[in-house]
Write an enzyme that holds these catalytic residues in place. Structure first.
Site, PDB file in Angstrom:
ATOM      1  N   GLY A   1      18.902 -16.701  12.264  1.00 31.81           N
ATOM      2  CA  GLY A   1      19.063 -17.650  11.182  1.00 31.81           C
ATOM      3  C   GLY A   1      18.559 -19.004  11.623  1.00 31.81           C
ATOM      4  O   GLY A   1      18.098 -19.186  12.753  1.00 31.81           O
ATOM      5  N   ALA A   2      18.667 -19.985  10.765  1.00 34.15           N
ATOM      6  CA  ALA A   2      18.171 -21.327  11.074  1.00 34.15           C
ATOM      7  C   ALA A   2      18.919 -21.942  12.239  1.00 34.15           C
ATOM      8  O   ALA A   2      20.050 -21.558  12.565  1.00 34.15           O
ATOM      9  CB  ALA A   2      18.320 -22.229   9.842  1.00 34.15           C
ATOM     10  N   SER A   3      18.292 -22.913  12.876  1.00 39.81           N
ATOM     11  CA  SER A   3      18.997 -23.721  13.860  1.00 39.81           C
ATOM     12  C   SER A   3      20.238 -24.325  13.222  1.00 39.81           C
ATOM     13  O   SER A   3      20.201 -24.806  12.083  1.00 39.81           O
ATOM     14  CB  SER A   3      18.073 -24.841  14.355  1.00 39.81           C
ATOM     15  OG  SER A   3      18.767 -25.722  15.209  1.00 39.81           O
TER      16      SER A   3
ATOM     17  N   ASP B   1      17.070 -18.688  23.396  1.00 42.04           N
ATOM     18  CA  ASP B   1      16.730 -19.996  23.954  1.00 42.04           C
ATOM     19  C   ASP B   1      16.515 -19.960  25.463  1.00 42.04           C
ATOM     20  O   ASP B   1      15.965 -20.918  26.026  1.00 42.04           O
ATOM     21  CB  ASP B   1      17.825 -21.013  23.627  1.00 42.04           C
ATOM     22  CG  ASP B   1      17.801 -21.450  22.168  1.00 42.04           C
ATOM     23  OD1 ASP B   1      16.990 -20.900  21.395  1.00 42.04           O
ATOM     24  OD2 ASP B   1      18.596 -22.330  21.796  1.00 42.04           O
ATOM     25  N   ASP B   2      16.955 -18.901  26.127  1.00 41.83           N
ATOM     26  CA  ASP B   2      16.724 -18.784  27.571  1.00 41.83           C
ATOM     27  C   ASP B   2      15.315 -18.306  27.889  1.00 41.83           C
ATOM     28  O   ASP B   2      14.984 -18.089  29.060  1.00 41.83           O
ATOM     29  CB  ASP B   2      17.751 -17.840  28.207  1.00 41.83           C
ATOM     30  CG  ASP B   2      19.113 -18.501  28.359  1.00 41.83           C
ATOM     31  OD1 ASP B   2      19.152 -19.706  28.676  1.00 41.83           O
ATOM     32  OD2 ASP B   2      20.136 -17.819  28.163  1.00 41.83           O
TER      33      ASP B   2
ATOM     34  N   TYR C   1      20.123 -30.570  24.561  1.00 45.83           N
ATOM     35  CA  TYR C   1      20.027 -29.217  25.088  1.00 45.83           C
ATOM     36  C   TYR C   1      19.590 -29.228  26.547  1.00 45.83           C
ATOM     37  O   TYR C   1      18.659 -29.953  26.923  1.00 45.83           O
ATOM     38  CB  TYR C   1      19.010 -28.403  24.275  1.00 45.83           C
ATOM     39  CG  TYR C   1      19.297 -28.389  22.797  1.00 45.83           C
ATOM     40  CD1 TYR C   1      20.050 -27.374  22.227  1.00 45.83           C
ATOM     41  CD2 TYR C   1      18.828 -29.406  21.963  1.00 45.83           C
ATOM     42  CE1 TYR C   1      20.326 -27.366  20.861  1.00 45.83           C
ATOM     43  CE2 TYR C   1      19.096 -29.410  20.604  1.00 45.83           C
ATOM     44  CZ  TYR C   1      19.840 -28.388  20.062  1.00 45.83           C
ATOM     45  OH  TYR C   1      20.127 -28.389  18.713  1.00 45.83           O
TER      46      TYR C   1
ATOM     47  N   ARG D   1      22.847 -30.326  13.438  1.00 42.09           N
ATOM     48  CA  ARG D   1      21.913 -30.521  14.552  1.00 42.09           C
ATOM     49  C   ARG D   1      21.911 -31.975  15.011  1.00 42.09           C
ATOM     50  O   ARG D   1      21.845 -32.255  16.212  1.00 42.09           O
ATOM     51  CB  ARG D   1      20.514 -30.084  14.133  1.00 42.09           C
ATOM     52  CG  ARG D   1      19.452 -30.314  15.186  1.00 42.09           C
ATOM     53  CD  ARG D   1      18.764 -29.078  15.597  1.00 42.09           C
ATOM     54  NE  ARG D   1      17.737 -29.379  16.614  1.00 42.09           N
ATOM     55  CZ  ARG D   1      16.902 -28.481  17.104  1.00 42.09           C
ATOM     56  NH1 ARG D   1      16.950 -27.222  16.703  1.00 42.09           N
ATOM     57  NH2 ARG D   1      16.014 -28.812  18.014  1.00 42.09           N
TER      58      ARG D   1
ATOM     59  N   TRP E   1       9.889 -27.296  19.974  1.00 43.74           N
ATOM     60  CA  TRP E   1      10.774 -26.278  20.551  1.00 43.74           C
ATOM     61  C   TRP E   1      11.171 -25.231  19.516  1.00 43.74           C
ATOM     62  O   TRP E   1      11.877 -24.276  19.861  1.00 43.74           O
ATOM     63  CB  TRP E   1      12.054 -26.938  21.082  1.00 43.74           C
ATOM     64  CG  TRP E   1      11.865 -27.886  22.205  1.00 43.74           C
ATOM     65  CD1 TRP E   1      11.547 -29.217  22.135  1.00 43.74           C
ATOM     66  CD2 TRP E   1      11.987 -27.597  23.606  1.00 43.74           C
ATOM     67  NE1 TRP E   1      11.462 -29.765  23.383  1.00 43.74           N
ATOM     68  CE2 TRP E   1      11.739 -28.799  24.313  1.00 43.74           C
ATOM     69  CE3 TRP E   1      12.301 -26.442  24.323  1.00 43.74           C
ATOM     70  CZ2 TRP E   1      11.779 -28.873  25.701  1.00 43.74           C
ATOM     71  CZ3 TRP E   1      12.350 -26.509  25.714  1.00 43.74           C
ATOM     72  CH2 TRP E   1      12.084 -27.719  26.386  1.00 43.74           C
TER      73      TRP E   1
ATOM     74  N   LYS F   1      24.953 -19.337  14.705  1.00 44.75           N
ATOM     75  CA  LYS F   1      24.639 -18.110  15.453  1.00 44.75           C
ATOM     76  C   LYS F   1      25.375 -18.034  16.783  1.00 44.75           C
ATOM     77  O   LYS F   1      25.992 -17.017  17.106  1.00 44.75           O
ATOM     78  CB  LYS F   1      23.133 -18.026  15.719  1.00 44.75           C
ATOM     79  CG  LYS F   1      22.254 -18.042  14.490  1.00 44.75           C
ATOM     80  CD  LYS F   1      20.784 -17.954  14.846  1.00 44.75           C
ATOM     81  CE  LYS F   1      20.306 -19.082  15.727  1.00 44.75           C
ATOM     82  NZ  LYS F   1      20.410 -20.417  15.092  1.00 44.75           N
TER      83      LYS F   1
END
Length: 259
Positions: A13-15, A39-40, A176, A170, A57, A19
């Site tokens: 799903g979206a940022s 994201d890893d 991050y 966000r 990103w 999630k």
């Protein structure tokens, strides 16, 4: 059921759609569960493309899809977290968990009862299957499909969110942890990069390409994507959590039953 070692559940799903929070909640409810974060698998910052003058990103080109696919193959073959993945994602804060403790406790009790003899989940609990939850913002995109990612997922959950709520969440984040150190969104990044990228990668899931409108039910069925199509755009996370628990239980029953 083939001689599988793990059941892999995608959560996309979206940022800022919830999630990671959902994945952590499910990990705490289902035994023998771990999380793999998309994201890893970011490339080094110097290799990221530029969009609107920003390091981007939030596009498929920022992710090492072959490395993600390799990790999923390892999980399917061995049922363990890939030893070659150095996870940084759990160092990131995701804010306060909005799901009430009684809801979480009720879900734990529900799963525990489901696993008891005489209940549908007992056959699942007697296997050595582990559950891997894959948390990622692009898991079902065309680029991921070309790289073989969706075909390795046994269940595909999709969370939706409005632009207003995603932007607000966000922008409240500190930033991050990255391979190089730390990234904080510069001003304008969400409106000019994050949301437009989300729309471009996911418009095909919705009628008329409107990501805040109705899902295209035919596309969801064709791709095997599961979503809360009748709940509106900004679904309370407690409701989503309960739906996800039931969805994972049902999918585990189907897999163990050979369907």
């Amino acid at each position: 059921m083939e001689d599988r070692k793990a059941v892999i559940v995608g959560i996309s799903g979206a940022s800022s759609s919830g999630k990671t929070t959902l994945a952590r909640l499910l990990r705490d409810v289902f035994p023998n569960t771990f999380i793999l974060h998309e994201d890893d698998f970011y490339k080094p910052e110097t290799e990221l493309p530029l969009t609107e003058g920003f390091r981007d990103w939030d596009c498929a080109e920022a992710i090492s899809i072959p490395d993600l696919t390799r990790a999923l193959s390892h999980i399917r073959a061995h049922g363990t977290f890939p030893p070659f993945v150095d996870s940084k994602e759990d160092q990131n804060s995701i804010g306060t968990n909005p799901v009430p403790s009684p809801t979480i406790q009720a879900a734990r009790a529900k799963v525990a009862t489901w696993q008891q003899p005489g209940h549908p989940g007992h056959a699942v609990s007697t296997t050595n299957l582990r559950i891997c939850l894959v948390d990622g913002f692009l898991l079902y995109s065309d680029a991921m499909e070309a790289g073989g990612v969706p075909s390795q997922l046994d269940a595909k959950l999709f969370l939706r969110v409005s632009r207003e709520r995603a932007t607000g969440r966000r922008e409240r984040r500190d930033g991050y942890v990255t391979l190089e150190g730390f990234w904080a969104d510069p001003p304008g990044y969400v409106d000019r990069v994050v949301w437009p990228n989300y729309v471009a990668a996911h418009a095909w899931l919705f009628e008329g390409g409107d990501v805040e409108g109705r899902f295209d039910g035919g596309v969801l069925r064709e791709k095997g994507i599961l979503a809360q199509g009748d709940k509106g755009v900004d679904v309370d996370l407690a409701v989503t959590f309960e739906w996800a628990v039931d969805t994972v239980m049902r999918r585990l029953e189907e897999i163990v039953g050979g369907r």
